[in-house]
Write a protein that holds these residues in place. Structure first.
Motif, PDB file in Angstrom:
ATOM      1  N   GLU A  72       3.196   4.922  -8.764  1.00 19.98           N
ATOM      2  CA  GLU A  72       3.993   4.742  -7.670  1.00 19.98           C
ATOM      3  C   GLU A  72       3.379   3.607  -6.683  1.00 19.98           C
ATOM      4  O   GLU A  72       4.115   2.937  -5.846  1.00 19.98           O
ATOM      5  CB  GLU A  72       4.275   5.924  -6.769  1.00 19.98           C
ATOM      6  CG  GLU A  72       5.404   6.778  -7.656  1.00 19.98           C
ATOM      7  CD  GLU A  72       7.014   6.213  -7.702  1.00 19.98           C
ATOM      8  OE1 GLU A  72       7.229   5.265  -6.787  1.00 19.98           O
ATOM      9  OE2 GLU A  72       7.392   6.503  -8.660  1.00 19.98           O
ATOM     10  N   PRO A  74       2.709   0.711  -4.774  1.00 16.81           N
ATOM     11  CA  PRO A  74       3.004  -0.853  -4.917  1.00 16.81           C
ATOM     12  C   PRO A  74       2.296  -1.718  -5.542  1.00 16.81           C
ATOM     13  O   PRO A  74       2.455  -2.574  -6.308  1.00 16.81           O
ATOM     14  CB  PRO A  74       4.002  -0.881  -3.655  1.00 16.81           C
ATOM     15  CG  PRO A  74       3.984   0.521  -3.095  1.00 16.81           C
ATOM     16  CD  PRO A  74       3.023   1.069  -3.735  1.00 16.81           C
ATOM     17  N   PRO A  75       1.168  -1.894  -4.854  1.00 21.23           N
ATOM     18  CA  PRO A  75       0.214  -2.933  -5.497  1.00 21.23           C
ATOM     19  C   PRO A  75      -0.492  -2.566  -6.632  1.00 21.23           C
ATOM     20  O   PRO A  75      -1.394  -3.378  -6.980  1.00 21.23           O
ATOM     21  CB  PRO A  75      -0.665  -3.271  -4.090  1.00 21.23           C
ATOM     22  CG  PRO A  75      -0.708  -2.050  -3.425  1.00 21.23           C
ATOM     23  CD  PRO A  75       0.571  -1.382  -3.510  1.00 21.23           C
ATOM     24  N   CYS A 111       0.213   1.741   2.462  1.00 27.03           N
ATOM     25  CA  CYS A 111       1.268   2.006   2.776  1.00 27.03           C
ATOM     26  C   CYS A 111       1.558   3.632   2.797  1.00 27.03           C
ATOM     27  O   CYS A 111       2.693   4.135   3.168  1.00 27.03           O
ATOM     28  CB  CYS A 111       2.280   1.329   1.720  1.00 27.03           C
ATOM     29  SG  CYS A 111       2.129   2.099   0.285  1.00 27.03           S
ATOM     30  N   ILE A 113       2.256   5.498   0.524  1.00 25.15           N
ATOM     31  CA  ILE A 113       3.266   6.041  -0.725  1.00 25.15           C
ATOM     32  C   ILE A 113       2.692   6.956  -1.546  1.00 25.15           C
ATOM     33  O   ILE A 113       3.039   7.975  -1.988  1.00 25.15           O
ATOM     34  CB  ILE A 113       3.850   4.906  -1.295  1.00 25.15           C
ATOM     35  CG1 ILE A 113       5.007   4.245  -0.374  1.00 25.15           C
ATOM     36  CG2 ILE A 113       4.590   5.486  -2.763  1.00 25.15           C
ATOM     37  CD1 ILE A 113       5.946   3.235  -0.832  1.00 25.15           C
TER      38      ILE A 113
ATOM     39  N   THR B  86       9.227  -3.340  -9.082  1.00 25.98           N
ATOM     40  CA  THR B  86       8.647  -2.440  -8.307  1.00 25.98           C
ATOM     41  C   THR B  86       9.885  -1.225  -8.052  1.00 25.98           C
ATOM     42  O   THR B  86      11.053  -1.841  -8.193  1.00 25.98           O
ATOM     43  CB  THR B  86       8.255  -2.879  -6.901  1.00 25.98           C
ATOM     44  OG1 THR B  86       7.407  -4.041  -7.038  1.00 25.98           O
ATOM     45  CG2 THR B  86       7.351  -1.794  -6.324  1.00 25.98           C
ATOM     46  N   SER B  87       9.536   0.068  -7.943  1.00 19.50           N
ATOM     47  CA  SER B  87      10.732   0.790  -7.612  1.00 19.50           C
ATOM     48  C   SER B  87      11.392   0.622  -6.334  1.00 19.50           C
ATOM     49  O   SER B  87      11.018  -0.135  -5.557  1.00 19.50           O
ATOM     50  CB  SER B  87       9.979   2.395  -7.672  1.00 19.50           C
ATOM     51  OG  SER B  87       9.221   2.708  -6.510  1.00 19.50           O
ATOM     52  N   LEU B  89      11.418   2.644  -3.920  1.00 23.86           N
ATOM     53  CA  LEU B  89      10.549   2.877  -2.745  1.00 23.86           C
ATOM     54  C   LEU B  89       9.618   2.219  -2.441  1.00 23.86           C
ATOM     55  O   LEU B  89       8.933   1.635  -1.417  1.00 23.86           O
ATOM     56  CB  LEU B  89      10.082   4.512  -3.115  1.00 23.86           C
ATOM     57  CG  LEU B  89       9.245   4.966  -1.915  1.00 23.86           C
ATOM     58  CD1 LEU B  89       9.555   5.099  -0.721  1.00 23.86           C
ATOM     59  CD2 LEU B  89       8.694   6.440  -2.525  1.00 23.86           C
ATOM     60  N   GLY B  90       9.155   1.277  -3.639  1.00 22.90           N
ATOM     61  CA  GLY B  90       7.793   0.794  -3.633  1.00 22.90           C
ATOM     62  C   GLY B  90       7.809  -0.560  -2.891  1.00 22.90           C
ATOM     63  O   GLY B  90       6.876  -1.211  -2.520  1.00 22.90           O
ATOM     64  N   PRO B  93       7.251  -1.127   1.739  1.00 21.83           N
ATOM     65  CA  PRO B  93       6.156  -1.261   2.300  1.00 21.83           C
ATOM     66  C   PRO B  93       5.939  -2.939   2.014  1.00 21.83           C
ATOM     67  O   PRO B  93       5.426  -3.595   3.144  1.00 21.83           O
ATOM     68  CB  PRO B  93       4.836  -0.953   1.633  1.00 21.83           C
ATOM     69  CG  PRO B  93       5.248   0.027   0.213  1.00 21.83           C
ATOM     70  CD  PRO B  93       6.835   0.319   0.591  1.00 21.83           C
ATOM     71  N   TYR B  94       6.629  -3.715   1.189  1.00 18.10           N
ATOM     72  CA  TYR B  94       6.495  -4.763   1.012  1.00 18.10           C
ATOM     73  C   TYR B  94       7.302  -5.555   2.204  1.00 18.10           C
ATOM     74  O   TYR B  94       7.092  -6.449   2.523  1.00 18.10           O
ATOM     75  CB  TYR B  94       6.895  -5.359  -0.309  1.00 18.10           C
ATOM     76  CG  TYR B  94       5.961  -5.280  -1.466  1.00 18.10           C
ATOM     77  CD1 TYR B  94       4.613  -5.740  -1.141  1.00 18.10           C
ATOM     78  CD2 TYR B  94       6.080  -4.554  -2.649  1.00 18.10           C
ATOM     79  CE1 TYR B  94       3.572  -5.677  -2.101  1.00 18.10           C
ATOM     80  CE2 TYR B  94       4.976  -4.355  -3.628  1.00 18.10           C
ATOM     81  CZ  TYR B  94       3.917  -5.028  -3.375  1.00 18.10           C
ATOM     82  OH  TYR B  94       2.855  -4.858  -4.324  1.00 18.10           O
ATOM     83  N   ARG B  97       6.100  -6.867   5.224  1.00 22.20           N
ATOM     84  CA  ARG B  97       5.191  -8.018   5.395  1.00 22.20           C
ATOM     85  C   ARG B  97       6.036  -9.379   5.303  1.00 22.20           C
ATOM     86  O   ARG B  97       5.523 -10.355   5.218  1.00 22.20           O
ATOM     87  CB  ARG B  97       4.247  -8.080   4.297  1.00 22.20           C
ATOM     88  CG  ARG B  97       3.089  -7.082   4.377  1.00 22.20           C
ATOM     89  CD  ARG B  97       2.867  -6.388   3.117  1.00 22.20           C
ATOM     90  NE  ARG B  97       1.478  -5.316   3.467  1.00 22.20           N
ATOM     91  CZ  ARG B  97       1.692  -4.176   3.860  1.00 22.20           C
ATOM     92  NH1 ARG B  97       2.839  -3.517   4.066  1.00 22.20           N
ATOM     93  NH2 ARG B  97       0.696  -3.467   4.067  1.00 22.20           N
ATOM     94  N   MET B 183       2.521  -2.999   9.973  1.00 21.90           N
ATOM     95  CA  MET B 183       2.771  -2.564   8.755  1.00 21.90           C
ATOM     96  C   MET B 183       3.416  -1.079   8.869  1.00 21.90           C
ATOM     97  O   MET B 183       2.952  -0.247   8.309  1.00 21.90           O
ATOM     98  CB  MET B 183       1.845  -2.605   7.678  1.00 21.90           C
ATOM     99  CG  MET B 183       1.390  -4.007   7.741  1.00 21.90           C
ATOM    100  SD  MET B 183       2.551  -5.302   7.310  1.00 21.90           S
ATOM    101  CE  MET B 183       2.066  -6.710   8.653  1.00 21.90           C
ATOM    102  N   ASN B 185       6.148   0.732   7.508  1.00 25.46           N
ATOM    103  CA  ASN B 185       6.641   1.460   6.493  1.00 25.46           C
ATOM    104  C   ASN B 185       7.377   2.820   6.837  1.00 25.46           C
ATOM    105  O   ASN B 185       6.978   3.849   6.136  1.00 25.46           O
ATOM    106  CB  ASN B 185       5.503   1.649   5.491  1.00 25.46           C
ATOM    107  CG  ASN B 185       5.948   2.375   4.170  1.00 25.46           C
ATOM    108  OD1 ASN B 185       6.988   2.179   3.787  1.00 25.46           O
ATOM    109  ND2 ASN B 185       5.056   3.052   3.557  1.00 25.46           N
ATOM    110  N   ARG B 188      12.989   5.446   5.601  1.00 24.57           N
ATOM    111  CA  ARG B 188      13.344   6.128   4.245  1.00 24.57           C
ATOM    112  C   ARG B 188      14.885   6.104   3.886  1.00 24.57           C
ATOM    113  O   ARG B 188      15.599   5.922   4.623  1.00 24.57           O
ATOM    114  CB  ARG B 188      12.679   7.249   4.090  1.00 24.57           C
ATOM    115  CG  ARG B 188      11.245   7.343   4.210  1.00 24.57           C
ATOM    116  CD  ARG B 188      10.880   6.813   2.578  1.00 24.57           C
ATOM    117  NE  ARG B 188       9.247   6.658   2.823  1.00 24.57           N
ATOM    118  CZ  ARG B 188       8.532   5.460   3.109  1.00 24.57           C
ATOM    119  NH1 ARG B 188       9.211   4.405   3.681  1.00 24.57           N
ATOM    120  NH2 ARG B 188       7.378   5.596   3.228  1.00 24.57           N
TER     121      ARG B 188
END
Lengths: 236, 400, 407, 168
Positions: A72, A74-75, A111, A113, B86-87, B89-90, B93-94, B97, B183, B185, B188
């Motif tokens: 999961e 992300p990076p 983040c 996650i 990316t999922s 959820l993933g 956080p992007y 930015r 950031m 995040n 949800r």
């Protein structure tokens, strides 16, 4: 008239100049290395791995190398290798453990996650922010020995959250024992469908997303009818 | 694979209409006969006033701008392509930015798109919390913008420092709630990640109650200042028609006299329950853009006041809402909100798998920046700097 | 330092007042007569360099501290107690930095510009009477000398900007020229009525003309008369522009031109520019004190026991504080607004003020009701042009009212 | 005294000659500034304090700026173009030499040499009285001519009105 706005502006700056000497609201600078910032409890920086004890961090990691966080993230800064053998976990059940668990903090974007998706409360966010290093790989790529921190430390930095987690884990453990006892009794009597664990629902942390992974959480896994030895002797 | 014929794509067309794009461009300032040589200056990518790595290729006649070409892409990092791998959820956080000053509103817009796509209901309390956080973001963004704009005008840091003093307070709130200052995040699908505590709400209440006084002082320093007015009034006029045709949104559009605000138009979230006004400018110049933001902040304070008072109880996150392993049915959705910089929207196409097949961001900074040349032609270098400042860009969002 | 012809009044005889002279005599007394004036001259040069060098050093610190305080932060406070050693740390840093000269630069002019600038900013200080007996060079036309010395400062800024062969620097050079041409005029024009009223072109004469008190409490300073107040205002605005200070720091203009003429300077040359800026600012402020604020004169007779040079220093610091305060508050003007301010506002104001000062000089013997009328007329000659010119200057600008979109 | 004057003459002449010879217009203008300063020093040396300072103020502070401005506006920071043809240069040299010769000749042959005793400098106050008294008309005339020149220059340099210049 020309100049009114200018004089008004001068008055504002004069007020701030004088105010900075007696009004704390007008003198907000904290001198950092001497005055350390008061981090709020929620503050997060990079993840760490929770171990039950400080004496034997590698032996009491909560992580069972399920690799959900790895998937999961992300990076994709987490790298996990499962162990070939099994070791007893905190509840005494034999579990796979991470042979390699590495986080590249140069890539991590904090983040959290990984924390949210972990069904075992094994990874949490740290508050240590002064982590400069001169070597990008040696200094910032953390392995499991560097990542592991005891539960006591977790309590220290996130007291409320840690208390909730402990309570939930304890509830799960109790439920597991209860189920094991029932299962033992049922085995003695007659075959009967397993009771689904109500552990997650009983947990107080409603904000926490319900674990819905492919890997079964500890609570719903069949547990050997062995009483959980909370403080375990250090494993070899 | 065959490459498409360039004439069939937009590329050739764009090249042809360069110079008279949109048919509304200010008449080009052809250098006069016998005027001095033109000076070509590259303002940026490392320049104190380009707000990041951004370049303006400027052709000057004396100090007057006769041509300006915005050059961006220095910060491009494949945000949209990453989103496709990316999922759901993933990607959250992007989105922090993109416009890194306003991660709360970016999160919300993205959450809105996913909620539309997957049909996830949002809890009542979360809707209110989202409004509170969005309006705090607006305060933060507009305050910072005013500070930066004045810095571009040549103030020696004073308005910027005052702006940052207040920004710190809002960032502290964000940090104590979400764990990170910028950031966050935080949103949800179906709600928010953390439920704000009573102490947090009390701290927010204190901040909101004191913000009006700060704005009064800030405006006393700047709004009536003759130098500020001389520098900003009549500079960088944006006609309403050009603004609409170019897709400009947000305070910049409203400064040109178009009362378009998605909070009113779409009425997303629980905004229709709040009583607030939408200030609009008349001239569409830099001063109007500054003042419209100042007035919007006053409205934000009123919204915050109402939202804090009306905050209902209940769960902050729908317990049934799935975060991880979300697989929406095949389809598409566009979620947009009125971000502090304008309409920020996310367009998602799902094919039923765990990742979107198409992930697209409508970034207000980027769209608003496209008319930079129209605003700057005929003005001086000093004006170009404050015009750019008044557009309010964040390069993280422009370049994605 | 030449002993000015001082009246044998009691304050002039006070020990503290004479202390600099006594010190000089003690230091040069044993020399042969032929050498004494030379050594004395060298001593005054050394004193001016030392005092103003230190003033420069601590002005930079004070500026950063005050700016910091205005912006709710402490300012430099790490080097020495309260950051008091900061200027020296900065000096060491500037000295040890690499001096980079662009290959395409005009090497000679690039080198000469900072040197000439510092020299020009310093020589004006020679004619300022810092105290009752403290003036390095006594000239009949010392005011003219001062402005002639200062006139060429922007020339070196131009040299710096042009010689750097940098586009930003070139723009800065053009701005510096435009700024100089615009602001030299009001600067000189605002000084003329003072010369007319004082009847002297020498700084000591002008200070002497501002001695005494009306009704025992109202000093005869020029800034405390209507025409003088207006001239003082014009002078200080022009002085701000001449010393390239905010809101007129267009040649440097860091948000537009990176650092303008300083873009291609580093190390000690950069520090020299800095030094010249502060020395120029101090010199112009000192001239402002001399012309308008009574020079070294005490504001009240009972305060005359404080030595004259202390009074001068306090007035000078007050003006410098004003410079810093203004820098902390205002944004920068645009180049066309800068020239417009000069030609359409300051110059007409100064021209009207010429008449005003002339009237004041002619009517110097009016008393009683006529004296009151003199004040009223002079005040009207200041206020009316100010309002009229101000209105035309700000035509088209003003606060606006805003509408709200109909729901 | 003679030595001082000779040195000052050099300070005046060398930059002046150099200013004519250098190719770079900006250098040339800056060399002129040096020559003007030398001239001001000349005045100072013979006791004409007021004239010296006024000269420095006007020429160094004002005229030099205008010259530089003009140079920059017409040819922004570029080296002057091709060298002039040799015939043209020769002609220019001839004109210059004959001018200097006639000036020198007139001053040597038709001007009475000054007495050995220098005349005492006119006090500043007296100068002011002279300017405001007997020479008032001349002073005003000069002022008028300068004003007319200034306005004329403004009219020539002012940009065309929008009504004439089309849709600018």
């Amino acid at each position: 008239m020309l100049g009114k706005g200018l004089l008004q502006g001068l008055a504002v700056t004069a007020k701030n100049l004088v105010g900075s000497y007696h009004d704390p609201a007008r003198y907000v600078t904290q001198e950092y290395p001497e005055v350390q910032p008061k981090l709020p409890e929620a503050y997060r920086n990079f993840p760490f791995l929770v171990s039950e004890t400080a004496d034997d961090p590698m032996g009491t990691l909560r992580c069972v190398a399920c690799q959900i966080c790895e998937k999961e993230c992300p990076p994709q800064c987490i790298y996990i290798e499962k162990s070939k053998d099994k070791k007893p976990d905190a509840t005494g059940k034999a579990q796979i453990y991470p042979a390699v668990f590495a986080i590249d903090t140069a890539v991590c974007m904090s983040c959290q996650i990984c924390v949210e998706v972990c069904p075992f409360d094994a990874i949490k966010m740290d508050q240590e922010f002064a982590i400069a290093a001169t070597d990008r790989f040696g200094g910032l790529l953390l392995n499991r020995e560097q990542l592991a921190k005891p539960n006591a430390y977790y309590h220290q930095i996130h007291p409320t959250e840690a208390a909730e987690v402990d309570e939930r884990l304890a509830a799960e453990r109790r439920a597991a024992e209860e189920k094991a006892r029932l299962a033992a009794a049922a085995k003695a009597a007659a075959p009967k469908p397993a009771v689904p664990a109500a552990a997650a629902a009983a947990a107080p942390g409603a904000a926490r997303p319900a674990p819905a992974g492919s890997t079964a959480p500890a609570a719903s896994a069949p547990v050997d009818p062995v009483p959980p030895p909370a403080p375990r002797p250090p494993s070899p | 694979m065959m490459l498409p014929d360039p004439a069939a794509t937009g590329l050739a067309r764009v090249r042809k209409i360069e110079g008279a794009a949109l048919g509304l461009r200010t008449p080009a300032f052809a250098p006069e006969e016998g005027a001095g040589d033109l000076l070509e200056v590259s303002l940026g990518p490392h320049h104190p006033s380009t707000h990041g790595v951004f370049r303006m290729d400027v052709v000057l006649d004396g100090e007057r701008i006769v041509r300006l070409k915005p050059v961006f892409g220095y910060l491009h990092r494949n945000h949209e392509k990453l989103g496709e791998g990316t999922s759901y959820l993933g990607s959250m956080p992007y989105t922090d930015r993109l416009d890194y000053l306003n991660s709360m509103t970016n999160n919300w817009a993205y959450a809105l798109a996913v909620e539309k796509l997957a049909g996830i209901p949002v809890t009542e309390r979360a809707e209110y919390v989202r409004v509170i956080l969005a309006e705090l973001s607006r305060l933060l963004n507009h305050t910072c913008l005013a500070g930066f704009l004045m810095q571009d005008c040549g103030c020696s840091g004073t308005p910027l420092m005052y702006a940052f003093r207040e920004r710190e307070k809002i960032l502290d709130l964000f940090e104590s709630l979400s764990g990170s200052r910028m950031m966050c995040n935080f949103q949800r699908f179906g709600g928010c990640r953390v439920d704000p505590s009573a102490e947090w709400l009390a701290a927010t209440r204190t901040l909101v109650d004191g913000y009006g006084a700060f704005l009064d002082e800030f405006e006393a320093l700047l709004s009536g200042n003759e130098i500020v007015m001389a520098r900003t009034q009549g500079v960088g006029r944006l006609p309403a028609a050009l603004a609409v045709n170019a897709g400009v949104t947000g305070p910049m559009l409203r400064a040109s006299g178009v009362g378009h605000d998605l909070r009113k138009v779409d009425g997303y979230g629980v905004y229709p329950r709040f009583n607030f006004r939408v200030p609009i400018g008349r001239d569409g110049d830099v001063y109007d853009r500054y003042m419209v933001r100042m007035l919007e902040m006053r409205e934000s304070i009123s919204i915050l006041d109402q939202a804090l008072r009306g905050l209902p109880g209940g769960p902050i996150l729908d317990p049934k809402a799935k975060q991880r392993g979300l697989r929406p049915k095949a389809g598409e959705a566009y979620g947009r909100i009125e971000g502090p910089k304008g309409e920020i929207g996310f367009f998602l196409v799902s094919d039923g798998t765990g990742n979107p097949t198409r992930y697209r961001v409508r970034a207000p900074s980027f769209v608003n920046l496209t008319i930079l040349e129209d605003l700057c032609l005929g003005h001086s270098v000093a004006d170009a700097v404050i015009i750019l400042g008044s557009i309010d860009i964040v390069l993280g969002e422009v370049d994605r | 330092m030449i002993l000015a012809a001082a009246a044998p009044a009691s304050p002039a005889d006070a020990w503290l007042e004479r202390a600099p002279l006594l010190l000089r005599d003690a230091l040069t007394g044993w020399l042969p007569d032929a050498l004494r004036p030379w050594v004395a001259a060298l001593l005054s040069i050394a004193t001016i360099l030392g005092v103003f060098g230190l003033l420069f050093a601590y002005m930079t610190l004070a500026e950063r501290k005050i700016l910091g305080r205005i912006q709710n932060r402490p300012g430099p406070n790490r080097t020495g107690p309260f950051g008091l050693l900061q200027p020296f740390a900065d000096a060491i840093k500037a000295l040890t930095k690499e001096d980079i000269v662009p290959r395409a630069a005009d090497q000679v002019l690039h080198f000469l510009a900072p040197v000439v600038l510092v020299a020009l900013s310093l020589i004006g200080l020679a004619v300022i009477p810092f105290g009752r007996n403290l003036v390095a060079v006594e000239l009949e036309a010392s005011v003219l000398y001062f402005f002639a010395a200062g006139a060429a400062t922007e020339l070196s800024i131009f040299m710096a900007g042009w010689a750097s062969r940098n586009k930003y620097s070139l723009l800065a050079a053009m701005r510096a020229l435009a700024q100089l041409i615009s602001y030299e005029v009001p600067l000189l024009l605002s000084m003329v009525p003072v010369v007319v009223v004082a009847g002297s072109l020498s700084t000591t004469g002008i200070v002497a003309a501002q001695g005494g008190w009306a009704a025992g409490v109202w000093p005869h300073w020029h800034a405390l008369t209507p025409w003088g107040f207006s001239a003082f205002g014009v002078f200080m605005v022009a002085a701000l522009a001449e010393s390239n200070r905010s809101p007129f720091d267009l040649p440097e203009a860091e948000s537009e031109l990176i650092a303008g003429h300083l873009t291609e300077y580093s190390g000690f040359k950069y520090a020299l520019f800095f030094m010249a800026e502060y020395l120029g600012m101090a010199a112009l402020s000192a001239m402002g004190v001399t012309l308008f604020l009574g020079g070294w004169q005490a504001p009240l007779a009972v305060l005359e026991f404080i030595p004259s040079y202390v009074w001068f220093g306090m007035k000078l610091l007050l003006l410098l504080l004003g410079f810093i305060w203004i820098r902390a508050t205002f944004p920068r003007l645009r180049i066309d607004q800068l020239t417009r301010l000069s030609w359409k506002f300051l110059v007409p104001l100064a021209l009207v003020n010429l008449v005003n000062g002339g009237l004041w000089a002619v009517t110097s013997d009016w008393t009683g009701a006529a004296g009151v009328a003199r004040w009223v007329v002079s005040a009207l000659l200041v206020v009316v042009p100010f309002v009229v010119l101000g209105r035309s200057l700000t035509a088209g600008y003003g606060p606006r009212t805003y509408r709200y979109a109909s729901p | 005294m003679t030595l001082l004057l000779a040195i000052l003459a050099l300070v005046c002449l060398v930059p002046a000659v150099a200013a004519v010879l250098v190719r770079n217009l900006i250098h040339s203008a800056l060399l002129f500034v040096l020559a003007w300063l030398g001239l001001a020093a000349f005045y100072l040396a013979v006791g004409a304090e007021f004239i010296a300072f006024a000269h420095a103020l006007v020429y160094v502070g004002g005229v030099s700026m205008v010259v530089l401005f003009a140079v920059l506006l017409t040819r922004p920071g570029r080296e002057s173009a091709l060298p002039a043809p040799s015939a043209q240069r020769a002609l220019g040299g001839l004109v210059a030499v004959s001018l200097v010769a006639s000036m020198l000749g007139s001053s040597i042959f038709w001007t009475r040499l000054p007495s050995v005793e220098p005349t005492p400098p006119v006090p500043l106050r007296r100068l002011g009285e002279l300017l405001a008294g007997p020479y008032l008309v001349a002073l005003l005339l000069v002022g008028l001519i300068l004003t007319v020149a200034l306005i004329g220059g403004l009219l020539l340099a002012a940009p065309r009105r929008p009504s004439e210049g089309g849709d600018a």
